[in-house]
Design an enzyme around this catalytic site. Sequence first.
Site, PDB file in Angstrom:
ATOM      1  N   TYR A   1      17.111 -15.695  17.528  1.00 40.20           N
ATOM      2  CA  TYR A   1      17.573 -14.934  18.692  1.00 40.20           C
ATOM      3  C   TYR A   1      17.524 -15.866  19.900  1.00 40.20           C
ATOM      4  CZ  TYR A   1      17.010 -10.399  16.247  1.00 40.20           C
ATOM      5  OH  TYR A   1      17.103  -9.340  15.386  1.00 40.20           O
TER       6      TYR A   1
ATOM      7  N   PHE B   1      20.443  -1.390  14.979  1.00 40.35           N
ATOM      8  CA  PHE B   1      21.701  -0.797  15.436  1.00 40.35           C
ATOM      9  C   PHE B   1      21.644   0.734  15.403  1.00 40.35           C
ATOM     10  CE2 PHE B   1      23.950  -4.778  13.570  1.00 40.35           C
ATOM     11  CZ  PHE B   1      23.516  -5.519  14.645  1.00 40.35           C
TER      12      PHE B   1
ATOM     13  N   GLY C   1      26.365  -5.895  20.301  1.00 44.63           N
ATOM     14  CA  GLY C   1      26.814  -5.608  21.648  1.00 44.63           C
ATOM     15  C   GLY C   1      26.544  -4.207  22.140  1.00 44.63           C
ATOM     16  N   GLY C   2      26.108  -3.311  21.271  1.00 42.02           N
ATOM     17  CA  GLY C   2      25.768  -1.963  21.724  1.00 42.02           C
ATOM     18  C   GLY C   2      26.649  -0.898  21.113  1.00 42.02           C
TER      19      GLY C   2
END
Length: 299
Positions: A69, A219, A229-230
């Site tokens: 990350y 997620f 990304g959401g």
Amino acid sequence: MNSSTPHAAASGTWLLGDLPVHRIGLGAMRLPGRTAFDNSSVADRARSVRVLRRAVELGVNHIDTAAFYFSSRRSANELINAALSPYADDLVVATKVGPRRDRAGEWAAWARPDELRGDVEENLRQLGRDHLDLVNMRVNELSAPHIGEFVGALAELRDAGLIRHIGVSGVDAAALAAARKEAPIVCVQNPFGLGRVREGDAELLRLCAAEGIAFVPFFAVAGRGGHAGGVQDADSPALREIAAAHDASPAQIRLAWTLHQGPNVLAIPGTGDPEHVAQNVAAGAIRLSERELRALSAA
């Protein structure tokens, strides 16, 4: 929703092995930038540090991270180290191994079993720790059939004192069974959320509950088309209606739905916004009725 300051304890507690954690945690993937895999986006360092410290202030004691990350100038692990070290005794930092990225951020070949020690040691270095609370072995379609070799390698590192507990990620029931032949498995980390339930994962969740294994969706807020990304799915009318009834956002209802799937389910929503941390933690206090759960699942 109640306007008082939320606390992660309202979500309940589950054990990761012998480590009690609140069921609302924090995913670190979005701390380095818009996503951890977007080297063109670099997060404000002070803002990311505030996210981490705010989460801990609100009772979050389970943080999910990984050495892969990172953005061009930010590393999730090193942000965690800077914000939270020396670590509180009750804070559980979970990391994962398997995928690898080169220094340019491009995905490289996945680690072999004999390379896992180096990946664990890199997480230790970045986090500034002498052992890792939990390491999740992330597998893909190529490595999953050999999961026993990978978990066996992690078990050797556990015996050496570098790892306390082992989890698996991206697995089905067969892979979980193979992993458990090599070492005790304390959690399964799979993509899972409202509108995003892979075939077999609902049954896998129930199996984990029966065996005392945590099920840790990633997620959970993103829906069927979700990724780092959401949120991607359009919110259904039922979701918007239920959110309004609880004076909550649709994202909070998605998190609440996830937590309602079983007492062993732990949520690790990621964010780079300190305000969103409080909203995510507050979702742990939302209690959905059976009628609302049915309506959400049907939608």
